[in-house]
Design a protein around this motif. Structure first.
Motif, PDB file in Angstrom:
ATOM      1  N   SER A   1       1.110   4.633  -7.492  1.00 21.64           N
ATOM      2  CA  SER A   1      -0.137   4.640  -8.608  1.00 21.64           C
ATOM      3  C   SER A   1      -1.099   3.268  -8.546  1.00 21.64           C
ATOM      4  O   SER A   1      -0.223   2.427  -7.927  1.00 21.64           O
ATOM      5  CB  SER A   1       0.546   4.756  -9.942  1.00 21.64           C
ATOM      6  N   GLY A   2      -2.115   3.101  -8.840  1.00 23.30           N
ATOM      7  CA  GLY A   2      -2.841   1.839  -8.691  1.00 23.30           C
ATOM      8  C   GLY A   2      -4.291   2.025  -9.324  1.00 23.30           C
ATOM      9  O   GLY A   2      -4.604   3.179  -9.516  1.00 23.30           O
ATOM     10  N   PHE A   3      -4.890   1.114  -9.147  1.00 23.55           N
ATOM     11  CA  PHE A   3      -6.587   1.071  -9.668  1.00 23.55           C
ATOM     12  C   PHE A   3      -7.392   0.925  -8.661  1.00 23.55           C
ATOM     13  O   PHE A   3      -7.338   0.114  -7.734  1.00 23.55           O
ATOM     14  CB  PHE A   3      -6.586  -0.295 -10.472  1.00 23.55           C
ATOM     15  N   VAL A   4      -8.620   1.783  -8.715  1.00 18.10           N
ATOM     16  CA  VAL A   4      -9.473   1.644  -7.867  1.00 18.10           C
ATOM     17  C   VAL A   4     -10.770   1.218  -8.458  1.00 18.10           C
ATOM     18  O   VAL A   4     -11.411   1.893  -9.383  1.00 18.10           O
ATOM     19  CB  VAL A   4      -9.542   3.172  -7.071  1.00 18.10           C
TER      20      VAL A   4
ATOM     21  N   GLN B   1      -3.312   6.357   0.737  1.00 17.11           N
ATOM     22  CA  GLN B   1      -2.524   5.599   1.449  1.00 17.11           C
ATOM     23  C   GLN B   1      -2.275   4.173   1.308  1.00 17.11           C
ATOM     24  O   GLN B   1      -1.468   3.411   1.481  1.00 17.11           O
ATOM     25  CB  GLN B   1      -3.283   5.790   2.798  1.00 17.11           C
ATOM     26  N   TYR B   2      -3.474   3.793   0.310  1.00 20.25           N
ATOM     27  CA  TYR B   2      -3.584   2.224   0.312  1.00 20.25           C
ATOM     28  C   TYR B   2      -2.865   1.899  -1.149  1.00 20.25           C
ATOM     29  O   TYR B   2      -2.847   0.730  -1.581  1.00 20.25           O
ATOM     30  CB  TYR B   2      -4.824   1.679   0.470  1.00 20.25           C
ATOM     31  N   LEU B   3      -2.512   2.767  -2.033  1.00 20.01           N
ATOM     32  CA  LEU B   3      -1.966   2.610  -3.211  1.00 20.01           C
ATOM     33  C   LEU B   3      -0.519   2.297  -3.100  1.00 20.01           C
ATOM     34  O   LEU B   3       0.396   2.968  -2.340  1.00 20.01           O
ATOM     35  CB  LEU B   3      -1.871   3.678  -4.230  1.00 20.01           C
ATOM     36  N   PRO B   4       0.338   1.252  -4.088  1.00 16.85           N
ATOM     37  CA  PRO B   4       1.660   0.598  -4.135  1.00 16.85           C
ATOM     38  C   PRO B   4       2.236   2.080  -4.655  1.00 16.85           C
ATOM     39  O   PRO B   4       1.744   2.729  -5.608  1.00 16.85           O
ATOM     40  CB  PRO B   4       1.652  -0.441  -4.879  1.00 16.85           C
ATOM     41  N   TYR B   5       3.756   2.097  -4.476  1.00 14.28           N
ATOM     42  CA  TYR B   5       4.727   2.809  -5.162  1.00 14.28           C
ATOM     43  C   TYR B   5       4.690   2.394  -6.587  1.00 14.28           C
ATOM     44  O   TYR B   5       4.797   0.949  -6.724  1.00 14.28           O
ATOM     45  CB  TYR B   5       5.778   3.155  -4.527  1.00 14.28           C
TER      46      TYR B   5
ATOM     47  N   THR C   1      -8.451  -7.395  -1.070  1.00 18.39           N
ATOM     48  CA  THR C   1      -8.437  -6.115  -1.573  1.00 18.39           C
ATOM     49  C   THR C   1      -8.890  -5.330  -0.268  1.00 18.39           C
ATOM     50  O   THR C   1     -10.001  -5.242   0.112  1.00 18.39           O
ATOM     51  CB  THR C   1      -9.041  -5.746  -2.691  1.00 18.39           C
ATOM     52  N   PRO C   2      -8.068  -3.925   0.192  1.00 20.59           N
ATOM     53  CA  PRO C   2      -8.604  -3.150   1.131  1.00 20.59           C
ATOM     54  C   PRO C   2      -9.991  -2.454   0.482  1.00 20.59           C
ATOM     55  O   PRO C   2      -9.838  -2.132  -0.581  1.00 20.59           O
ATOM     56  CB  PRO C   2      -7.383  -2.278   1.040  1.00 20.59           C
ATOM     57  N   VAL C   3     -10.751  -2.530   1.471  1.00 21.83           N
ATOM     58  CA  VAL C   3     -12.141  -1.829   1.189  1.00 21.83           C
ATOM     59  C   VAL C   3     -12.373  -0.523   1.921  1.00 21.83           C
ATOM     60  O   VAL C   3     -12.319  -0.546   2.885  1.00 21.83           O
ATOM     61  CB  VAL C   3     -13.282  -2.750   1.355  1.00 21.83           C
ATOM     62  N   ILE C   4     -12.787   0.417   1.020  1.00 18.69           N
ATOM     63  CA  ILE C   4     -12.978   1.801   1.811  1.00 18.69           C
ATOM     64  C   ILE C   4     -14.566   2.084   1.648  1.00 18.69           C
ATOM     65  O   ILE C   4     -15.008   2.047   0.629  1.00 18.69           O
ATOM     66  CB  ILE C   4     -12.077   2.821   1.199  1.00 18.69           C
ATOM     67  N   LEU C   5     -15.282   2.095   2.679  1.00 20.80           N
ATOM     68  CA  LEU C   5     -16.518   2.587   2.704  1.00 20.80           C
ATOM     69  C   LEU C   5     -16.895   3.973   2.499  1.00 20.80           C
ATOM     70  O   LEU C   5     -16.283   4.489   3.370  1.00 20.80           O
ATOM     71  CB  LEU C   5     -17.108   1.970   3.980  1.00 20.80           C
ATOM     72  N   VAL C   6     -17.509   4.436   1.453  1.00 19.67           N
ATOM     73  CA  VAL C   6     -17.689   5.768   1.073  1.00 19.67           C
ATOM     74  C   VAL C   6     -19.257   6.009   1.432  1.00 19.67           C
ATOM     75  O   VAL C   6     -19.929   5.256   0.774  1.00 19.67           O
ATOM     76  CB  VAL C   6     -17.057   6.155  -0.086  1.00 19.67           C
ATOM     77  N   ILE C   7     -19.477   6.643   2.520  1.00 19.27           N
ATOM     78  CA  ILE C   7     -21.052   6.873   2.937  1.00 19.27           C
ATOM     79  C   ILE C   7     -21.461   8.208   2.094  1.00 19.27           C
ATOM     80  O   ILE C   7     -20.920   9.281   2.467  1.00 19.27           O
ATOM     81  CB  ILE C   7     -21.270   7.054   4.310  1.00 19.27           C
ATOM     82  N   ASN C   8     -22.212   8.091   0.988  1.00 21.12           N
ATOM     83  CA  ASN C   8     -22.545   9.381   0.171  1.00 21.12           C
ATOM     84  C   ASN C   8     -23.783  10.092   0.411  1.00 21.12           C
ATOM     85  O   ASN C   8     -24.485   9.418   1.642  1.00 21.12           O
ATOM     86  CB  ASN C   8     -22.534   8.564  -1.212  1.00 21.12           C
ATOM     87  N   LYS C   9     -23.989  11.323  -0.010  1.00 17.52           N
ATOM     88  CA  LYS C   9     -25.210  12.147   0.151  1.00 17.52           C
ATOM     89  C   LYS C   9     -25.470  12.372   1.691  1.00 17.52           C
ATOM     90  O   LYS C   9     -26.402  12.649   2.230  1.00 17.52           O
ATOM     91  CB  LYS C   9     -26.429  11.231  -0.016  1.00 17.52           C
ATOM     92  N   ILE C  10     -24.345  12.819   2.532  1.00 14.83           N
ATOM     93  CA  ILE C  10     -24.260  13.650   3.757  1.00 14.83           C
ATOM     94  C   ILE C  10     -24.779  14.538   3.868  1.00 14.83           C
ATOM     95  O   ILE C  10     -25.328  15.171   5.017  1.00 14.83           O
ATOM     96  CB  ILE C  10     -22.846  13.299   4.127  1.00 14.83           C
ATOM     97  N   ASP C  11     -24.927  15.368   2.685  1.00 14.55           N
ATOM     98  CA  ASP C  11     -25.752  16.826   2.526  1.00 14.55           C
ATOM     99  C   ASP C  11     -27.029  16.450   2.720  1.00 14.55           C
ATOM    100  O   ASP C  11     -27.774  17.440   2.927  1.00 14.55           O
ATOM    101  CB  ASP C  11     -25.360  17.463   1.468  1.00 14.55           C
TER     102      ASP C  11
END
Length: 299
Positions: free
Chosen positions: A7-10, A169-173, A116-126
């Protein structure tokens, strides 16, 4: 606490109009954050909850990071930048492009200040060719050491399951913060106000600036019907006339489209009445900012 439960906050960050609210609605599967093609649409921090067998993700939606022009702008920027240090994972949404502009470079500079771990999300690939996606990934990879890079389509939901898997994967227990059936911590009145504001922005298009707010004057259930009285706040007399429209046509359109969404949200019949009020320069007033839902501890 459940065994092996994460569980964690994003937090979701990104330039205006990149699709943050659309992505959050897609992941949750229910209309929570309002969407519009105008910047500064999301009024408050929205905690939205996604619970799976593996864990619970609490999404904190933030306004787009941009240069502040008034108190409202400062409020949005402060919340967006401060949230980077308060969460377990940062999702940075970008559009598919090989050009990194000044706005994106400003965000990169903010990201370099946090651990903080940063996940890049490339949107609008459609909206692009498949073979181009790798070039977009390479463009951003040279600018920052991302924990992960995930291409998605917030509109169609493509690759959204993969994004959830990567986030986990990046959230703590940890503990389950909310019940399984909880999807948001926002009061119903606040969500209703946001839905009305969204429909007003959609109906008005480019006719007036985005500087409008919605105040819920009354919200009461009677005989299985939710009666809602709400006031749309604008900054100029000329805006009031546009919002009301010829013979009240525009206000009726806003009300009917908003009522449909509110009935879906509340799962009951809704009687919605709208009024329009002029409050000049409300975005430059500390008192009015607080009155319309901007709390002092969030500024």
């Amino acid at each position: 606490m459940k065994e092996n439960f994460k569980s964690g906050f994003v937090t979701l960050i990104g330039r205006p109009n990149v699709g943050k609210s659309t992505l959050m609605n897609q992941l949750i599967g229910q209309k929570i954050a309002i969407t519009s093609n105008k910047p500064q649409t999301t009024r408050n921090r929205i905690q939205t909850v996604l619970t799976t067998e593996e864990g619970q993700i609490v999404f904190v939606d933030t306004p787009g990071i941009h240069k502040a022009k008034n108190k409202l702008g400062e409020y949005m920027v402060n919340i967006a930048e401060r949230s980077l240090n308060e969460v377990d994972v940062v999702l940075w949404l970008v559009e598919p492009t090989n050009f990194i502009g000044a706005g994106e470079r400003h965000i990169i500079e903010q990201l370099k200040k946090v651990k903080t771990p940063v996940i890049l999300v490339i949107n609008k690939i459609d909206m692009v060719k498949r073979e181009e996606i790798l070039t977009f990934i390479d463009t951003y990879r040279t600018e920052y050491d991302f924990a992960e890079i995930v291409p998605v389509s917030a509109r169609s939901g493509e690759n959204s399951d993969e994004l959830v898997r990567v986030i986990m994967q990046y959230l703590p227990y940890g503990p389950q913060f909310y019940d399984e059936d909880t999807i948001t911590d926002q009061p119903e009145r606040q969500i209703v106000a946001e839905l009305i504001r969204e429909k007003a922005l959609h109906c008005l298009q480019e006719e007036i600036p985005h500087g409008i707010a919605v105040a819920i004057d009354r919200m009461k259930m009677q005989n299985k019907v939710m009666h809602i009285d709400a006031t749309i706040i604008c900054e100029r007399d000329s805006h009031k006339g546009i919002i009301i429209g010829k013979q009240g046509g525009m206000l009726k359109k806003i009300g009917s489209t908003a009522r449909y969404e509110i009935e879906r949200l509340l799962d009951c019949k809704v009687n919605l009445k709208l009024w329009v009020k002029v409050q000049k320069n409300w975005r430059d007033s500390d008192f009015l900012m607080k009155n319309f839902g901007y709390h002092e501890d969030e500024m």
